[in-house]
Motif scaffolding. Sequence first.
Motif, short mmCIF file in Angstrom:
data_model
loop_
_atom_site.label_atom_id
_atom_site.label_comp_id
_atom_site.label_asym_id
_atom_site.label_seq_id
_atom_site.Cartn_x
_atom_site.Cartn_y
_atom_site.Cartn_z
N ARG A 31 0.79 -1.21 -0.03
CA ARG A 31 0.04 0.27 0.00
C ARG A 31 0.82 1.21 -0.01
O ARG A 31 2.07 1.31 0.59
CB ARG A 31 -0.79 0.13 1.25
CG ARG A 31 -2.04 -1.20 1.31
CD ARG A 31 -2.58 -1.32 2.48
NE ARG A 31 -3.41 -0.18 3.01
CZ ARG A 31 -4.81 -0.07 2.48
NH1 ARG A 31 -5.27 -1.06 1.94
NH2 ARG A 31 -5.62 0.99 2.77
N ALA A 32 0.57 2.26 -0.51
CA ALA A 32 1.31 3.46 -0.84
C ALA A 32 1.14 4.20 0.64
O ALA A 32 0.34 4.41 1.25
CB ALA A 32 0.69 4.42 -1.69
N ALA A 84 -1.66 5.57 -6.92
CA ALA A 84 -1.82 4.37 -5.99
C ALA A 84 -2.29 5.04 -4.70
O ALA A 84 -2.97 4.10 -4.04
CB ALA A 84 -0.26 4.11 -5.64
N ALA A 85 -1.98 6.10 -4.17
CA ALA A 85 -2.82 6.45 -3.02
C ALA A 85 -4.36 6.61 -3.04
O ALA A 85 -4.82 6.36 -2.25
CB ALA A 85 -2.46 8.00 -2.48
N ALA A 92 -8.35 -0.62 -3.36
CA ALA A 92 -7.94 -1.31 -4.60
C ALA A 92 -6.19 -0.93 -4.73
O ALA A 92 -6.31 -0.06 -5.67
CB ALA A 92 -8.58 -0.84 -6.06
N PRO A 93 -5.33 -1.33 -3.90
CA PRO A 93 -4.26 -0.94 -3.88
C PRO A 93 -3.42 -1.29 -5.43
O PRO A 93 -3.87 -2.17 -5.86
CB PRO A 93 -3.44 -1.73 -2.80
CG PRO A 93 -4.55 -2.88 -2.56
CD PRO A 93 -5.98 -2.57 -2.97
#
Length: 116
Positions: A31-32, A84-85, A92-93
């Motif tokens: 994850r971001a 991504a964030a 929805a990574p």
Amino acid sequence: MVSVFTTLGIVHVGVAALILAGYIMSLSTDRAHPLMTWAARIQLVLGLVLVGIAEGGKVMVLDHAWVGAKLVIALGVVACCEVAAAGQRKAAPKPMLLHLALALTLVNVLVAYAFR
């Protein structure tokens, strides 16, 4: 002006290291990490400020093709981090974008030092 330019240049390189640190922190979770996103934003703004000081303060003469290439790459880093964030907020990574953001950051560092 030269001392301000030099200080901001050092901070600019340090913020690039923060992008790497944020990437490493995001590896375990896919994850971001917010550090990566904020560092990418700050990196872009600092780069623009450095170009403004260099050109406006007559500190150095820059090759505008070089500046344009670095700007496009930096925008790509910020875009990858932001998407991504946003994907993370929507559950929805997108870990591939984090890898791409790091790769673009490393390319930007190579362009900075190899072609300057």
